[in-house]
Design a protein around this motif. Sequence first.
Motif, short mmCIF file in Angstrom:
data_model
loop_
_atom_site.label_atom_id
_atom_site.label_comp_id
_atom_site.label_asym_id
_atom_site.label_seq_id
_atom_site.Cartn_x
_atom_site.Cartn_y
_atom_site.Cartn_z
N TYR A 150 0.83 -1.20 0.00
CA TYR A 150 0.00 0.00 0.00
C TYR A 150 0.87 1.25 0.00
CZ TYR A 150 0.92 0.88 4.99
OH TYR A 150 1.51 1.17 6.20
N ALA A 151 0.25 2.35 -0.36
CA ALA A 151 0.90 3.66 -0.32
C ALA A 151 -0.17 4.71 -0.08
CB ALA A 151 1.64 3.96 -1.63
N THR A 152 0.17 5.72 0.69
CA THR A 152 -0.77 6.82 0.92
C THR A 152 -0.62 7.83 -0.21
OG1 THR A 152 0.88 7.96 2.29
CG2 THR A 152 -0.70 6.53 3.41
N GLY A 153 -1.73 8.46 -0.55
CA GLY A 153 -1.74 9.36 -1.70
C GLY A 153 -2.20 8.60 -2.94
N MET A 154 -2.91 9.28 -3.81
CA MET A 154 -3.48 8.64 -4.99
C MET A 154 -2.52 8.62 -6.18
SD MET A 154 -6.33 7.78 -3.69
CE MET A 154 -7.33 7.25 -5.08
N GLU A 155 -1.36 9.22 -6.03
CA GLU A 155 -0.43 9.31 -7.15
C GLU A 155 0.34 8.00 -7.34
OE1 GLU A 155 3.53 11.88 -8.52
OE2 GLU A 155 2.57 12.23 -6.58
N ILE A 156 0.46 7.58 -8.59
CA ILE A 156 1.29 6.43 -8.95
C ILE A 156 2.44 6.95 -9.80
CG2 ILE A 156 1.38 4.24 -10.17
CD1 ILE A 156 -1.50 3.78 -9.50
N SER A 157 3.64 6.94 -9.25
CA SER A 157 4.80 7.53 -9.90
C SER A 157 5.74 6.45 -10.40
CB SER A 157 5.53 8.46 -8.93
OG SER A 157 5.99 7.72 -7.81
N ALA A 158 6.87 6.89 -10.95
CA ALA A 158 7.89 5.94 -11.40
C ALA A 158 8.47 5.16 -10.24
CB ALA A 158 9.00 6.69 -12.14
N HIS A 159 8.52 5.78 -9.06
CA HIS A 159 9.00 5.08 -7.87
C HIS A 159 8.04 3.95 -7.49
CE1 HIS A 159 11.45 8.87 -6.58
NE2 HIS A 159 11.99 8.22 -7.59
N SER A 160 6.76 4.14 -7.75
CA SER A 160 5.78 3.09 -7.46
C SER A 160 6.07 1.84 -8.28
CB SER A 160 4.36 3.60 -7.73
OG SER A 160 4.04 4.70 -6.91
N VAL A 161 6.53 2.05 -9.51
CA VAL A 161 6.88 0.91 -10.37
C VAL A 161 8.05 0.14 -9.78
CG1 VAL A 161 7.62 0.22 -12.67
CG2 VAL A 161 5.99 2.10 -12.40
N LEU A 162 9.05 0.85 -9.26
CA LEU A 162 10.21 0.18 -8.67
C LEU A 162 9.82 -0.60 -7.41
CD1 LEU A 162 12.84 3.07 -9.01
CD2 LEU A 162 12.55 1.07 -10.49
N ILE A 163 8.99 0.00 -6.57
CA ILE A 163 8.55 -0.70 -5.36
C ILE A 163 7.70 -1.92 -5.74
CG2 ILE A 163 7.23 -0.47 -3.23
CD1 ILE A 163 7.91 2.52 -3.26
N HIS A 164 6.88 -1.76 -6.76
CA HIS A 164 6.03 -2.88 -7.20
C HIS A 164 6.87 -4.04 -7.71
CE1 HIS A 164 1.94 -4.21 -8.13
NE2 HIS A 164 2.47 -4.82 -9.17
N GLU A 165 7.97 -3.74 -8.35
CA GLU A 165 8.86 -4.80 -8.84
C GLU A 165 9.44 -5.61 -7.68
OE1 GLU A 165 11.79 -2.89 -11.22
OE2 GLU A 165 10.44 -2.61 -12.95
N TYR A 166 9.72 -4.94 -6.55
CA TYR A 166 10.20 -5.68 -5.38
C TYR A 166 9.13 -6.64 -4.88
CZ TYR A 166 10.69 -6.55 -0.40
OH TYR A 166 10.71 -7.15 0.83
N TYR A 167 7.88 -6.19 -4.79
CA TYR A 167 6.82 -7.05 -4.28
C TYR A 167 6.45 -8.14 -5.29
CZ TYR A 167 6.06 -4.34 -0.08
OH TYR A 167 6.22 -3.75 1.15
N CYS A 168 6.77 -7.94 -6.56
CA CYS A 168 6.57 -9.01 -7.54
C CYS A 168 7.47 -10.20 -7.25
CB CYS A 168 6.81 -8.49 -8.96
SG CYS A 168 5.49 -7.44 -9.60
N ARG A 169 8.58 -9.97 -6.57
CA ARG A 169 9.47 -11.06 -6.17
C ARG A 169 8.98 -11.76 -4.92
NH1 ARG A 169 13.41 -6.99 -7.49
NH2 ARG A 169 13.78 -6.59 -5.27
N GLU A 170 8.11 -11.09 -4.16
CA GLU A 170 7.58 -11.67 -2.92
C GLU A 170 6.30 -12.46 -3.15
OE1 GLU A 170 9.20 -11.57 -0.04
OE2 GLU A 170 10.80 -10.41 -0.99
N THR A 171 5.51 -12.04 -4.14
CA THR A 171 4.25 -12.71 -4.44
C THR A 171 3.91 -12.50 -5.91
OG1 THR A 171 1.90 -12.90 -3.84
CG2 THR A 171 2.86 -10.70 -3.81
N LYS A 172 3.11 -13.38 -6.44
CA LYS A 172 2.74 -13.29 -7.84
C LYS A 172 1.57 -12.33 -8.02
CE LYS A 172 1.57 -16.18 -11.81
NZ LYS A 172 1.27 -17.56 -12.27
N ASN A 173 1.72 -11.38 -8.93
CA ASN A 173 0.69 -10.39 -9.25
C ASN A 173 0.21 -9.65 -7.99
OD1 ASN A 173 -0.95 -8.90 -10.88
ND2 ASN A 173 -2.47 -10.51 -11.21
N PRO A 174 1.08 -8.88 -7.34
CA PRO A 174 0.69 -8.20 -6.09
C PRO A 174 -0.34 -7.10 -6.33
CG PRO A 174 2.84 -7.44 -6.82
CD PRO A 174 2.48 -8.57 -7.73
N ILE A 175 -1.14 -6.86 -5.30
CA ILE A 175 -2.13 -5.79 -5.32
C ILE A 175 -1.47 -4.50 -4.83
CG2 ILE A 175 -4.32 -4.98 -4.34
CD1 ILE A 175 -4.67 -7.28 -6.25
#
Length: 287
Positions: free
Chosen positions: A87-112
Motif C-alpha cells: 500500500y501507499a498513501t496518496g493517490m499518485e502512482i509515480s515511477a517510484h511506485s513501479v520500482l517498489i512494485h517490482e520488489y513485491y513481484c518477487r515476494e508474491t505473484k501479481n501483487p495488489i
Amino acid sequence: MDFLSVKVHPTVLLTMVDSYERRKEDARRVIGTLLGNIAGNEVTITSCFCVPHNESRDEVAVDMEFARTMTDFHLKTNPNEVIVGWYATGMEISAHSVLIHEYYCRETKNPIHLVMDTDVQAGDMDIKCYIASSIGMPGETKKGTLFQPIETEVVYYDSERVIVDTINSGITKLQETGKGVPRETLLKLQTDYDTVIESTSSLLYHVNFVSSYVDRVVKGEIPKDSKVGRKLMDLMKLVPYMEEKEFSAMLNNNLNDTLMVRYLAEAVKAHVVLNEKLVNTAVPVVA
C-alpha cells in the motif's frame, strides 16, 4: 492469475492512516506490506504493516530487511496469511511506485497495489486497488507498466463492526453538535445492555416500517411490487415458528444473562478499585 476483486478490512485502513499520521516530517507518503488470503480471483486483505523507506525526486530506497523480518513475525502469529501486495498513501502512482512494485513481484505473484487518498482531495478518504501489467511494442525488450484499477470493497468481521459503528456514531454526533464538544462525549463503546436496546429498537422500527408498507399495498394506496413481495416471502421463511410464550421466555433468559454479566463485571470492577485503595492506603500502627 488476474484478480477480479479485492476486499479490504477496516483494520487495514486504520493502520494505513495511523502510519501516515506517524510519518517523518519530511516524508511525503508512507508505504507498507499487505497481508491476507487469496481465494480464486478474489483477494481479501486482513492486515498490514508499515515499511520504512526514503524517497526523493531521483531515487527511492526501501528497507527490505525490515519488511522480511516483519513478514516473518506476522506469519508466525497468522500462518494462514500471505503477502498479497503493498500500500501507499496518496493517490499518485509515480515511477517510484513501479520500482517498489517490482520488489513485491518477487515476494508474491501479481501483487495488489492499494492507495488511499490521505489528502482528502475529493472530499472523502477514497481508496483504490490496482494490478500491474506489462505493456510495450512486440519485439521490444523494454516494456512499461500499466496499473489497472479493480473492484474494491470494504468488508468487516462482526468484531470489527463494533468499532466501525462506534466511529460512525461519533461522526454523526460531531456533525449534530458541532465543534467544541468534549471528546469523551463523542466516542464511547457500548455495553452489552446498550447493544441489546439499540438492536431491539432498530428491529422494532423496521418491523413497523414493513408492516406499514404491507398495509398500504393491501389497501391499494401504493402499487404492488413482485420483487419486494418475493424478498418478504424469503424473509418470512427464515423466521422459525415459535409460540409467543416460548419466544418471551427465550428473550427474557437472554436478557437476564446479559444483565447478570453486566452486574458481575461492575462488581469485579468495584472490587479491583477497592483493593487498590486498601493496598495503597497506609494504616497507622498504634503502639
